[in-house]
Motif scaffolding. Structure first.
Motif, PDB file in Angstrom:
ATOM      1  N   PRO A  36      52.950   0.591  -5.199  1.00 22.73           N
ATOM      2  CA  PRO A  36      53.276   0.589  -3.769  1.00 22.73           C
ATOM      3  C   PRO A  36      54.777   0.804  -3.543  1.00 22.73           C
ATOM      4  O   PRO A  36      55.600   0.090  -4.118  1.00 22.73           O
ATOM      5  N   GLY A  37      55.111   1.798  -2.764  1.00 25.28           N
ATOM      6  CA  GLY A  37      56.511   2.093  -2.458  1.00 25.28           C
ATOM      7  C   GLY A  37      57.079   3.246  -3.263  1.00 25.28           C
ATOM      8  O   GLY A  37      58.148   3.759  -2.939  1.00 25.28           O
TER       9      GLY A  37
ATOM     10  N   ILE B 178      76.352   1.806   6.163  1.00 23.93           N
ATOM     11  CA  ILE B 178      74.913   2.011   6.375  1.00 23.93           C
ATOM     12  C   ILE B 178      74.152   0.828   5.795  1.00 23.93           C
ATOM     13  O   ILE B 178      74.445   0.376   4.685  1.00 23.93           O
ATOM     14  N   LEU B 179      73.194   0.300   6.549  1.00 29.23           N
ATOM     15  CA  LEU B 179      72.245  -0.685   6.010  1.00 29.23           C
ATOM     16  C   LEU B 179      70.829  -0.202   6.336  1.00 29.23           C
ATOM     17  O   LEU B 179      70.583   0.360   7.401  1.00 29.23           O
ATOM     18  N   ASN B 180      69.951  -0.435   5.397  1.00 29.01           N
ATOM     19  CA  ASN B 180      68.545  -0.135   5.621  1.00 29.01           C
ATOM     20  C   ASN B 180      67.956  -1.289   6.433  1.00 29.01           C
ATOM     21  O   ASN B 180      67.989  -2.436   6.003  1.00 29.01           O
ATOM     22  N   GLY B 181      67.444  -0.999   7.615  1.00 25.69           N
ATOM     23  CA  GLY B 181      66.973  -2.071   8.506  1.00 25.69           C
ATOM     24  C   GLY B 181      65.558  -2.539   8.231  1.00 25.69           C
ATOM     25  O   GLY B 181      65.196  -3.671   8.510  1.00 25.69           O
ATOM     26  N   GLY B 182      64.751  -1.657   7.669  1.00 26.22           N
ATOM     27  CA  GLY B 182      63.371  -2.039   7.389  1.00 26.22           C
ATOM     28  C   GLY B 182      62.544  -0.819   7.052  1.00 26.22           C
ATOM     29  O   GLY B 182      62.900   0.299   7.426  1.00 26.22           O
ATOM     30  N   THR B 183      61.457  -1.057   6.324  1.00 24.22           N
ATOM     31  CA  THR B 183      60.596   0.041   5.885  1.00 24.22           C
ATOM     32  C   THR B 183      59.154  -0.421   5.847  1.00 24.22           C
ATOM     33  O   THR B 183      58.873  -1.516   5.371  1.00 24.22           O
ATOM     34  N   THR B 184      58.254   0.431   6.334  1.00 20.79           N
ATOM     35  CA  THR B 184      56.819   0.186   6.201  1.00 20.79           C
ATOM     36  C   THR B 184      56.164   1.419   5.581  1.00 20.79           C
ATOM     37  O   THR B 184      56.455   2.546   5.984  1.00 20.79           O
ATOM     38  N   TYR B 185      55.294   1.184   4.594  1.00 19.35           N
ATOM     39  CA  TYR B 185      54.533   2.259   3.964  1.00 19.35           C
ATOM     40  C   TYR B 185      53.074   2.118   4.350  1.00 19.35           C
ATOM     41  O   TYR B 185      52.510   1.022   4.275  1.00 19.35           O
ATOM     42  N   GLU B 186      52.488   3.244   4.750  1.00 21.56           N
ATOM     43  CA  GLU B 186      51.051   3.273   4.996  1.00 21.56           C
ATOM     44  C   GLU B 186      50.441   4.285   4.028  1.00 21.56           C
ATOM     45  O   GLU B 186      50.867   5.443   3.988  1.00 21.56           O
ATOM     46  N   TYR B 187      49.444   3.843   3.247  1.00 22.17           N
ATOM     47  CA  TYR B 187      48.815   4.731   2.275  1.00 22.17           C
ATOM     48  C   TYR B 187      47.478   5.245   2.795  1.00 22.17           C
ATOM     49  O   TYR B 187      46.642   4.461   3.235  1.00 22.17           O
TER      50      TYR B 187
ATOM     51  N   ARG C 258      57.600   4.444   7.779  1.00 22.00           N
ATOM     52  CA  ARG C 258      58.358   4.234   9.002  1.00 22.00           C
ATOM     53  C   ARG C 258      59.529   3.323   8.667  1.00 22.00           C
ATOM     54  O   ARG C 258      59.333   2.294   8.001  1.00 22.00           O
TER      55      ARG C 258
END
Lengths: 154, 142
Positions: free
Chosen positions: A62-63, A89-98, A148
């Motif tokens: 996953p990821g 720069i900072l990564n604010g959040g990530t969602t993966y949909e498979y 996203r």
């Protein structure tokens, strides 16, 4: 709040799909990713075990959606390539949909679009948040995943 | 890995088994190579301090991947992580516990898929949720 850093060029880019390049799902890439995270499940390391469980090859954890191919001088600035007066720069959040399995040997191409820009004034000062959706397709044209995420620049 | 978890046996409010992590700086370098994220705040202390940070920080995406492992290890071998993600709300540092947790929030059936929805997060040693998120996992039914 200072003056807006969102330019007309940025506003025009919202909702427009941009090719995000190609990445390769390799056995080595899968094993490196699995080791970096700390997985012990053999389906990420041992092809026979993955096949025993019904997969055609090593399974992408996953990821992991392949290793990006970078070439010195080949471009690909982080942050979407827009001209922003913020350095950090900072990564604010990530969602993966498979939507389908990702397996060693796959070649993944992606398309990415900005879905929104927002500006906020917080503890780090003025910041720009870029919301992005990336769609990943394999070599057969099957959409395997969507990501996203949001990126914070300040 | 534990025995197979079945959709039928999972109830709203259940906690899933925790996953405890504690990153060495070496693990962060492994992750940099595996993910392609070579931003120096994750392995170069001088660089991190110059940007105003107190210490090297753990990659948010690595904490997200830890949550992926939390879900995978719970659902495997017969289940699949369908969707997972988090917001990077707080920083975590090397050589500190990062505890990955999940709680079941809903069960549903969509077509042939038996789906479990969860709240997931990582906790720092003070018990703060540094990466709150949500997930959808498909489990086998009995």
């Amino acid at each position: 709040m200072a003056e807006s850093v969102i330019t007309d060029e940025m506003k025009a880019a919202v909702g427009v799909d941009v090719p995000g390049g190609t990445s390769e799902v390799t056995t080595s890439g899968i094993r490196m990713f699995a080791r970096a995270v700390g997985y012990t499940d053999l389906i990420f390391y041992d092809e026979d075990e993955a096949k025993k469980q019904g997969y055609s090859g090593l399974v992408a954890p996953p990821g992991y959606l392949g290793s990006a191919i970078f070439r010195p001088g080949g471009g690909g600035a982080p942050g979407g390539g827009f001209s922003i007066p913020y350095k950090r720069i900072l990564n604010g959040g990530t969602t993966y949909e498979y939507l389908a399995p990702v397996i060693a040997g796959d070649t993944i191409t992606s398309f990415s679009k900005v879905t929104d820009f927002r500006e906020r004034s917080g503890s780090r000062g003025d910041m720009l948040i870029t919301y992005r959706e990336t769609t990943f397709k394999n070599q057969d044209g099957t959409v395997v995943a969507k990501m996203r995420g949001n990126l914070i620049q300040y | 890995m534990a025995d197979q978890t079945y959709w039928d046996d999972v109830n709203e409010g259940d906690s899933i088994p925790e996953l405890r992590k504690n990153c060495s700086t070496q693990q962060l370098v492994h992750w940099a190579a595996a993910s392609g994220d070579f931003y120096q705040i994750h392995y170069d202390l001088g660089f991190a301090k110059n940007t105003g940070l107190d210490n090297i920080i753990v990659h948010g995406a690595l904490k997200n991947a830890f949550l992926g492992q939390l879900l995978h290890d719970w659902a495997a071998p017969g289940g699949v992580v369908r969707e997972f993600g988090c917001e990077y709300r707080g920083m975590d540092y090397p050589d500190q516990d990062i505890t990955c947790k999940g709680v079941v929030t809903a069960k549903s059936v969509e077509g042939d898929d038996h789906i479990i929805e969860l709240d997931i997060w990582t906790e720092n040693p003070d018990g703060q949720k540094t990466t709150p998120g949500t997930a959808r996992v498909v489990l086998p039914a009995r």
